[in-house]
Design an enzyme around this catalytic site. Structure first.
Site, PDB file in Angstrom:
ATOM      1  N   HIS A 202       0.800  -1.210   0.000  1.00  0.00           N
ATOM      2  CA  HIS A 202       0.000   0.000   0.000  1.00  0.00           C
ATOM      3  C   HIS A 202       0.838   1.268   0.000  1.00  0.00           C
ATOM      4  CE1 HIS A 202      -4.104   1.279  -0.208  1.00  0.00           C
ATOM      5  NE2 HIS A 202      -3.685   2.378   0.366  1.00  0.00           N
ATOM      6  N   ARG A 309     -12.119   3.568  -3.053  1.00  0.00           N
ATOM      7  CA  ARG A 309     -11.757   2.642  -1.975  1.00  0.00           C
ATOM      8  C   ARG A 309     -12.379   3.144  -0.667  1.00  0.00           C
ATOM      9  NH1 ARG A 309      -6.577   3.052  -4.877  1.00  0.00           N
ATOM     10  NH2 ARG A 309      -6.004   1.001  -5.699  1.00  0.00           N
ATOM     11  N   ARG A 346     -16.411   0.770  -4.118  1.00  0.00           N
ATOM     12  CA  ARG A 346     -16.144  -0.582  -3.619  1.00  0.00           C
ATOM     13  C   ARG A 346     -16.504  -0.632  -2.143  1.00  0.00           C
ATOM     14  NH1 ARG A 346     -10.101  -2.791  -3.935  1.00  0.00           N
ATOM     15  NH2 ARG A 346      -9.821  -1.337  -2.197  1.00  0.00           N
ATOM     16  N   GLU A 449     -10.455 -11.013  -8.367  1.00  0.00           N
ATOM     17  CA  GLU A 449      -9.124 -10.936  -7.766  1.00  0.00           C
ATOM     18  C   GLU A 449      -8.714 -12.254  -7.114  1.00  0.00           C
ATOM     19  OE1 GLU A 449      -9.217  -7.735  -4.933  1.00  0.00           O
ATOM     20  OE2 GLU A 449     -11.271  -8.185  -4.354  1.00  0.00           O
ATOM     21  N   ASN A 472      -3.766  -6.608  -8.642  1.00  0.00           N
ATOM     22  CA  ASN A 472      -2.819  -6.733  -7.524  1.00  0.00           C
ATOM     23  C   ASN A 472      -3.043  -8.034  -6.763  1.00  0.00           C
ATOM     24  OD1 ASN A 472      -2.381  -4.147  -8.401  1.00  0.00           O
ATOM     25  ND2 ASN A 472      -3.098  -3.155  -6.544  1.00  0.00           N
ATOM     26  N   ASP A 473      -4.288  -8.247  -6.311  1.00  0.00           N
ATOM     27  CA  ASP A 473      -4.581  -9.465  -5.561  1.00  0.00           C
ATOM     28  C   ASP A 473      -4.645 -10.682  -6.473  1.00  0.00           C
ATOM     29  OD1 ASP A 473      -4.541  -8.859  -2.871  1.00  0.00           O
ATOM     30  OD2 ASP A 473      -6.599  -8.138  -2.825  1.00  0.00           O
ATOM     31  N   ARG A 483       2.330  -9.975  -1.524  1.00  0.00           N
ATOM     32  CA  ARG A 483       2.881  -8.841  -2.278  1.00  0.00           C
ATOM     33  C   ARG A 483       3.540  -7.796  -1.402  1.00  0.00           C
ATOM     34  NH1 ARG A 483      -1.541  -4.855  -3.123  1.00  0.00           N
ATOM     35  NH2 ARG A 483      -3.482  -5.666  -2.280  1.00  0.00           N
ATOM     36  N   CYS A 520      -8.794  -2.426 -12.637  1.00  0.00           N
ATOM     37  CA  CYS A 520      -8.566  -1.319 -11.706  1.00  0.00           C
ATOM     38  C   CYS A 520      -7.303  -1.531 -10.875  1.00  0.00           C
ATOM     39  CB  CYS A 520      -9.771  -1.134 -10.781  1.00  0.00           C
ATOM     40  SG  CYS A 520     -10.115  -2.560  -9.730  1.00  0.00           S
TER      41      CYS A 520
END
Length: 592
Positions: A202, A309, A346, A449, A472-473, A483, A520
């Site tokens: 992050h 988010r 989300r 994801e 990402n996930d 990650r 995204c």
């Protein structure tokens, strides 16, 4: 002495400035500059807090029972001695006077200097006194926080001030939690360096959203770099140069100027529609964390918000959840700021690298989960907290009366989860109807994801209006790689054939079903992947506003039909580097 530290480049560009070392446990200390006229008052604040802690220690000594161990009184004497040591408060005063740091920041800065000195002592007894010093400083910080009417040293809004002659500042820390990173948005820092983390940790994501250089996973930076060292962050090479020579410094200053000119050139594309050479229109949406970010999205030329988010409304609140009214106002503000363009919210995605500082009863049972990335997070947490989930849904549906809203559910892996979500939505709609509150239809989408979701996508598509691929996930779970763990970060590979196959098939299946699909995750904002995603048929990208210009430039130079013809060869390639090469070659052919 000049030296270099290497890590993972996560946000491009060059930053030059002085190092500000912050221990992870003290990142949430307020960091802001004070006006010159307020210097004396800030020094008095620090001294008042010091005197208050001194009185506490003296009272503790007085209250010691007669049979208390002698060591206890001696320990309090040590703490009193450290408290009055000129090396602590005297030097803290200097940070306030010379650098205009607020008292909390000045105290933390001096603690890092003294802690380093303790670490370098040869005598074991003296070296162990660092813990006493840290305890003393934590007490002073608590006293300063109490002066501001808060419990503990919670984060407050960061104030950006410019003072003539002030050097740019770069934050150096072992790690920075997502909630703490948020307070550094639009902050006094021009770059980040952390010991741990990966390309999609992050810290990296927020640094990119702020469009400032960052290097993570350096392992040793916070130990090797000293407070106030001159530092260069090379966000392209993943290098950190400490105390550079004049020649190296001038070279990087030249690169900084070149980068600023390129940024200004790309900014001229802001109002140009994103259309490929063969006439394919592409939607470029923005990822945002807070309602205020919507303004930056509009400024960057975004045609909507592809990912709001919402979890960041839940962080840095001392354990309190935001009320329905507070959430409604935030969602409404974002919708209104986008001026009729779509906003995709989300639902709260906490857990893993984004923990809340509040533990519910259900979370307490999972407090010692060894792998939080696979635990009670995202939609799993929301369904385990039905009243919280319905409250968020009500706020979202109420905001839908003010513009085009879409609802996105993270980490879906089971059809049963979709059914529970739909039931919750029906209940919320009925509650709003009964209360006479307005709302409009809201499209329902899920994030792809988890590999299971990608594999069973045809089943999911029967129940939802759109899908959004969270790369990402998806990469993390497909390759079984944490990650945020720098020890395996080199294995995190967006070009892995399995990852490319899952993304390509997800896009193709959604398009075949007539459902909209977007990406995204970080791949959407990386211009190195733009041609590949266009070849796969993607026509909706969502990224940080700062990344829109470079991706748009790539789209304007691409011929999507020719890229699509090269795709089968790319997906059949055994090695990710070869896949990248094939995509680039096909893209170059279309440019001539």
């Amino acid at each position: 002495m000049s030296f270099q530290v290497f890590g993972i480049p996560v946000s491009r560009g060059v930053a030059i400035g002085r190092a500000v070392l912050v221990a992870s446990s003290r990142v949430d200390v307020e960091h802001y500059f004070i006006d010159p006229a307020g210097i004396d008052a800030e020094i008095r604040r620090a001294l008042r807090a010091r005197d208050e802690v001194a009185r506490e220690f003296e009272a503790l000594k007085q209250d010691l029972p007669g049979d208390a161990p002698h060591e206890l009184a001696a320990l309090l004497d040590v703490h009193l001695m450290l408290l009055h040591d000129e090396a602590l408060l005297g030097a803290t005063r200097q940070w306030i006077v010379e650098r205009h740091y607020n008292a909390e920041w000045a105290l933390s800065a001096q603690l890092e200097v003294l802690a380093r000195q303790f670490d370098e002592m040869e005598d074991d007894y003296l070296r162990e006194r660092k813990a006493d010093l840290e305890q003393v400083v934590e007490r002073i910080l608590s006293a300063l926080a109490a002066q501001q009417g808060r419990k503990g040293g919670g984060a407050a809004a960061v104030v950006q001030r410019d003072f003539a002659g002030e050097d740019p500042l770069l934050l150096v820390a072992a790690d920075i939690a997502p909630a703490d990173m948020m307070q550094f948005k639009r902050s006094v820092f021009h770059g980040f360096i952390t010991d741990i983390g990966g390309k999609t940790s992050h810290t990296a994501i927020v640094a990119r959203s702020m469009d400032i250089p960052a290097v993570v996973g350096t392992r040793e930076a916070s130990r090797l770099i000293r407070q106030d060292d001159w530092v260069i962050i090379d966000g392209d090479a993943g290098a950190v140069i400490v105390n550079p020579s004049p020649i190296v410094l001038e070279e990087y200053r030249f690169r900084q100027r070149q980068s600023e000119l390129e940024r200004a050139r790309l900014a001229r594309l802001r109002h140009t529609p994103a259309v490929t050479l063969d006439g394919e229109r592409v939607e470029l949406h923005a990822n945002i964390e807070l309602p205020a970010d919507a303004l930056a999205a509009v400024e960057a030329g975004a045609t909507g918000v592809g990912l709001f988010r919402s979890e960041f409304l839940f962080m840095n609140r001392g354990g309190e959840l935001p009320s329905e009214e507070e959430q409604f106002e935030a969602y409404k503000a974002a919708v209104e700021a986008m001026r009729g363009m779509p906003v995709t919210i989300r639902t709260v995605d906490v857990g893993a690298d984004k923990p809340l500082d509040r533990l519910s009863a259900s979370e307490l049972r999972h407090e010692h989960v060894l792998n939080p990335a696979m635990g009670l997070r995202a939609i799993r947490w929301s369904l385990a907290e039905p009243s919280m989930f319905r409250q968020q849904l009500r706020a979202i549906y109420r905001a839908s009366a003010f513009g085009k809203l879409r609802l996105l559910i993270p980490m879906v892996a089971h059809l049963n989860e979709i059914r529970q979500i739909q039931e919750a939505i029906k209940r919320v709609q009925q509650q709003l109807t009964d209360a006479g509150q307005a709302y409009t239809p809201v499209e329902l989408g899920v994030m792809i994801e988890i590999p299971a979701a990608a594999v069973m996508l045809p089943l999911l598509l029967r129940h939802v209006d759109f899908v959004s691929i969270g790369t990402n996930d998806l990469i993390q779970y497909t390759l079984a790689i944490d990650r945020a763990d720098e020890s395996v970060a080199h294995l995190y590979d967006p070009w892995h054939p399995a990852v490319l196959q899952l993304i390509a098939s997800s896009i193709a299946q959604a398009r075949a079903a007539g459902k909209s699909v977007s990406v995204c995750g970080e791949m959407a904002g990386d211009a190195a992947f733009t041609d590949l995603l266009l070849a796969m048929g993607l026509r909706n990208f969502s990224m940080h506003p700062s990344q829109i210009p470079s991706v748009k430039q790539r789209i304007l130079r691409a011929d999507s039909s020719r890229l699509a013809m090269a795709l089968p060869a790319v997906l059949a390639s055994e090695d990710p580097e070869k896949a990248a090469e094939l995509v680039l070659v096909s893209a170059q052919r279309t440019h001539h």
